[in-house]
Design a protein around this motif. Sequence first.
Motif, PDB file in Angstrom:
ATOM      1  N   MET A   1       0.838  -1.175   0.000  1.00 15.72           N
ATOM      2  CA  MET A   1       0.000   0.000   0.000  1.00 15.72           C
ATOM      3  C   MET A   1       0.886   1.241   0.000  1.00 15.72           C
ATOM      4  SD  MET A   1      -2.717   1.583   2.713  1.00 15.72           S
ATOM      5  CE  MET A   1      -3.844   0.272   2.831  1.00 15.72           C
ATOM      6  N   LEU A   2       0.455   2.217  -0.735  1.00 18.77           N
ATOM      7  CA  LEU A   2       1.185   3.473  -0.832  1.00 18.77           C
ATOM      8  C   LEU A   2       0.633   4.436   0.220  1.00 18.77           C
ATOM      9  CD1 LEU A   2       3.369   4.729  -2.561  1.00 18.77           C
ATOM     10  CD2 LEU A   2       1.611   5.530  -4.103  1.00 18.77           C
ATOM     11  N   THR A   3       1.462   4.813   1.169  1.00 19.35           N
ATOM     12  CA  THR A   3       1.029   5.693   2.258  1.00 19.35           C
ATOM     13  C   THR A   3       1.613   7.087   2.075  1.00 19.35           C
ATOM     14  OG1 THR A   3       2.917   5.122   3.635  1.00 19.35           O
ATOM     15  CG2 THR A   3       0.948   3.748   3.863  1.00 19.35           C
ATOM     16  N   GLY A   4       1.077   8.035   2.816  1.00 15.30           N
ATOM     17  CA  GLY A   4       1.591   9.396   2.765  1.00 15.30           C
ATOM     18  C   GLY A   4       3.047   9.478   3.164  1.00 15.30           C
ATOM     19  N   ALA A   5       3.444   8.661   4.128  1.00 13.79           N
ATOM     20  CA  ALA A   5       4.841   8.656   4.572  1.00 13.79           C
ATOM     21  C   ALA A   5       5.767   8.172   3.456  1.00 13.79           C
ATOM     22  CB  ALA A   5       4.998   7.770   5.803  1.00 13.79           C
ATOM     23  N   LYS A   6       5.350   7.154   2.722  1.00 16.14           N
ATOM     24  CA  LYS A   6       6.169   6.650   1.604  1.00 16.14           C
ATOM     25  C   LYS A   6       6.282   7.687   0.499  1.00 16.14           C
ATOM     26  CE  LYS A   6       5.179   1.760   2.269  1.00 16.14           C
ATOM     27  NZ  LYS A   6       4.565   0.562   1.682  1.00 16.14           N
ATOM     28  N   VAL A   7       5.188   8.393   0.230  1.00 17.28           N
ATOM     29  CA  VAL A   7       5.202   9.420  -0.811  1.00 17.28           C
ATOM     30  C   VAL A   7       6.122  10.571  -0.413  1.00 17.28           C
ATOM     31  CG1 VAL A   7       3.798  11.130  -2.013  1.00 17.28           C
ATOM     32  CG2 VAL A   7       2.920   8.816  -1.661  1.00 17.28           C
ATOM     33  N   ARG A   8       6.021  11.015   0.838  1.00 18.30           N
ATOM     34  CA  ARG A   8       6.889  12.109   1.291  1.00 18.30           C
ATOM     35  C   ARG A   8       8.357  11.699   1.294  1.00 18.30           C
ATOM     36  NH1 ARG A   8       2.472  12.661   4.633  1.00 18.30           N
ATOM     37  NH2 ARG A   8       3.428  11.470   6.303  1.00 18.30           N
ATOM     38  N   ALA A   9       8.645  10.414   1.531  1.00 16.09           N
ATOM     39  CA  ALA A   9      10.023   9.928   1.580  1.00 16.09           C
ATOM     40  C   ALA A   9      10.622   9.718   0.184  1.00 16.09           C
ATOM     41  CB  ALA A   9      10.090   8.629   2.370  1.00 16.09           C
ATOM     42  N   ALA A  10       9.800   9.701  -0.849  1.00 18.75           N
ATOM     43  CA  ALA A  10      10.294   9.481  -2.216  1.00 18.75           C
ATOM     44  C   ALA A  10      11.126  10.682  -2.667  1.00 18.75           C
ATOM     45  CB  ALA A  10       9.121   9.262  -3.166  1.00 18.75           C
ATOM     46  N   ARG A  11      12.334  10.420  -3.070  1.00 19.56           N
ATOM     47  CA  ARG A  11      13.253  11.465  -3.510  1.00 19.56           C
ATOM     48  C   ARG A  11      13.483  11.358  -5.013  1.00 19.56           C
ATOM     49  NH1 ARG A  11      11.820  13.958   0.272  1.00 19.56           N
ATOM     50  NH2 ARG A  11      12.638  13.622   2.336  1.00 19.56           N
ATOM     51  N   PRO A  12      13.741  12.488  -5.683  1.00 22.73           N
ATOM     52  CA  PRO A  12      13.996  12.454  -7.123  1.00 22.73           C
ATOM     53  C   PRO A  12      15.267  11.679  -7.456  1.00 22.73           C
ATOM     54  CG  PRO A  12      13.890  14.724  -6.311  1.00 22.73           C
ATOM     55  CD  PRO A  12      13.763  13.829  -5.140  1.00 22.73           C
ATOM     56  N   ARG A  13      15.244  11.048  -8.612  1.00 24.79           N
ATOM     57  CA  ARG A  13      16.408  10.327  -9.164  1.00 24.79           C
ATOM     58  C   ARG A  13      16.690  10.891 -10.545  1.00 24.79           C
ATOM     59  NH1 ARG A  13      14.278   4.172  -7.946  1.00 24.79           N
ATOM     60  NH2 ARG A  13      14.193   4.355  -5.678  1.00 24.79           N
ATOM     61  N   PRO A  14      17.805  10.517 -11.166  1.00 27.49           N
ATOM     62  CA  PRO A  14      18.099  11.032 -12.508  1.00 27.49           C
ATOM     63  C   PRO A  14      17.022  10.685 -13.542  1.00 27.49           C
ATOM     64  CG  PRO A  14      20.056  10.059 -11.550  1.00 27.49           C
ATOM     65  CD  PRO A  14      18.929   9.765 -10.610  1.00 27.49           C
ATOM     66  N   LYS A  15      16.320   9.567 -13.370  1.00 26.28           N
ATOM     67  CA  LYS A  15      15.242   9.174 -14.278  1.00 26.28           C
ATOM     68  C   LYS A  15      13.941   9.026 -13.489  1.00 26.28           C
ATOM     69  CE  LYS A  15      17.935   6.660 -17.695  1.00 26.28           C
ATOM     70  NZ  LYS A  15      17.999   5.414 -18.479  1.00 26.28           N
ATOM     71  N   SER A  16      12.816   9.219 -14.153  1.00 29.43           N
ATOM     72  CA  SER A  16      11.512   9.044 -13.513  1.00 29.43           C
ATOM     73  C   SER A  16      11.341   7.601 -13.058  1.00 29.43           C
ATOM     74  CB  SER A  16      10.396   9.372 -14.500  1.00 29.43           C
ATOM     75  OG  SER A  16      10.491  10.693 -14.933  1.00 29.43           O
ATOM     76  N   TYR A  17      10.601   7.404 -11.950  1.00 30.54           N
ATOM     77  CA  TYR A  17      10.303   6.058 -11.477  1.00 30.54           C
ATOM     78  C   TYR A  17       8.918   6.020 -10.861  1.00 30.54           C
ATOM     79  CZ  TYR A  17      11.580   7.544  -6.711  1.00 30.54           C
ATOM     80  OH  TYR A  17      11.648   8.175  -5.505  1.00 30.54           O
ATOM     81  N   LYS A  18       8.388   4.795 -10.685  1.00 27.67           N
ATOM     82  CA  LYS A  18       7.039   4.604 -10.177  1.00 27.67           C
ATOM     83  C   LYS A  18       7.055   3.987  -8.787  1.00 27.67           C
ATOM     84  CE  LYS A  18       5.231   3.493 -14.754  1.00 27.67           C
ATOM     85  NZ  LYS A  18       4.578   2.446 -15.551  1.00 27.67           N
ATOM     86  N   LEU A  19       6.143   4.456  -7.945  1.00 32.25           N
ATOM     87  CA  LEU A  19       5.842   3.815  -6.673  1.00 32.25           C
ATOM     88  C   LEU A  19       4.441   3.238  -6.857  1.00 32.25           C
ATOM     89  CD1 LEU A  19       6.959   6.511  -4.082  1.00 32.25           C
ATOM     90  CD2 LEU A  19       8.134   4.410  -4.683  1.00 32.25           C
ATOM     91  N   THR A  20       4.309   1.931  -6.809  1.00 29.24           N
ATOM     92  CA  THR A  20       3.040   1.304  -7.140  1.00 29.24           C
ATOM     93  C   THR A  20       2.175   1.050  -5.908  1.00 29.24           C
ATOM     94  OG1 THR A  20       4.039  -0.892  -7.031  1.00 29.24           O
ATOM     95  CG2 THR A  20       4.006   0.179  -9.173  1.00 29.24           C
TER      96      THR A  20
END
Length: 58
Positions: free
Chosen positions: A1-20
């Motif tokens: 499950m994608l939670t608010g905490a996981k979304v806030r912890a996601a940092r940019p990388r050189p290429k786009s990526y998905k959190l499913t």
Amino acid sequence: MLTGAKVRAARPRPKSYKLTDSNRLFLLVMPGGGKLSRWSYHFDGKQKTMAFGAWASR
């Protein structure tokens, strides 16, 4: 499950990526730091993607 905490912890990388999440929902994290909510589905035998908007961090 994608939670608010996981979304806030996601940092940019050189290429786009998905959190499913479940049911083909995902968050697309862009190199510039933008986070977009998307849904992948099939219609008429073709894969489509619907955008729901940007994730607003508060």
